[in-house]
Motif scaffolding. Structure first.
Motif, short mmCIF file in Angstrom:
data_model
loop_
_atom_site.label_atom_id
_atom_site.label_comp_id
_atom_site.label_asym_id
_atom_site.label_seq_id
_atom_site.Cartn_x
_atom_site.Cartn_y
_atom_site.Cartn_z
N UNK A 51 0.82 -1.21 0.00
CA UNK A 51 0.00 0.00 0.00
C UNK A 51 0.86 1.26 0.00
N UNK A 52 1.96 1.24 0.75
CA UNK A 52 2.84 2.42 0.79
C UNK A 52 3.49 2.67 -0.56
N UNK A 53 3.99 1.62 -1.20
CA UNK A 53 4.64 1.79 -2.51
C UNK A 53 3.61 2.21 -3.55
N UNK A 54 2.44 1.58 -3.54
CA UNK A 54 1.39 1.95 -4.49
C UNK A 54 0.91 3.37 -4.25
N UNK A 55 0.75 3.75 -2.99
CA UNK A 55 0.34 5.11 -2.67
C UNK A 55 1.38 6.13 -3.11
N UNK A 56 2.64 5.83 -2.87
CA UNK A 56 3.69 6.73 -3.33
C UNK A 56 3.73 6.85 -4.85
N UNK A 57 3.53 5.74 -5.53
CA UNK A 57 3.53 5.76 -6.99
C UNK A 57 2.35 6.55 -7.56
N UNK A 58 1.23 6.57 -6.86
CA UNK A 58 0.04 7.28 -7.34
C UNK A 58 -0.03 8.73 -6.89
#
Length: 116
Positions: free
Chosen positions: A58-65
């Motif tokens: 979730x953290x990596x996906x949130x950062x990417x978005x």
């Protein structure tokens, strides 16, 4: 603000992956035959395994978005911080991942509207 959320979110996810790897590894070690005499058993093993997998993602996906969908990214990052806090607690090894994910989530939410 969105770029800061991107960077902090990805770093939080990578650090959270390390915490998740060690958490999952310790649980696997305690489940071996005869390990109970050497290692303390974990009370919420399934919670730690699920959070150790999902919170860094979730953290990596949130950062990417964070650049294109800051509201959704902020929600992902705050859920990531909450999941890591709930599963692992706040201590020396988790303080950076939790803090960075929470700050990145707040920055993403505060950055304004979606880009059109």
């Amino acid at each position: 603000m969105r770029v800061a959320a991107l960077v902090l979110g990805i770093i939080a996810g990578l650090w959270g992956m390390l915490v998740g790897f060690f958490g999952w590894g310790y649980i696997a070690l305690t489940e071996l035959d005869g390990a109970e005499q050497y290692f303390d058993q974990v009370a919420n093993a399934d919670v730690i395994k699920v959070a150790g997998l999902l919170a860094p993602i979730l953290a990596i996906a949130g950062g990417a978005m964070a650049l294109s969908k800051p509201r959704l990214a902020g929600i992902f990052l705050l859920f990531s911080a909450g999941g890591m806090f709930y599963a692992f607690g706040f201590h020396f090894w988790t303080m950076f991942a939790i803090s960075m994910a929470a700050v990145a989530g707040l920055l993403a939410l505060a950055s304004g509207n979606e880009q059109g």
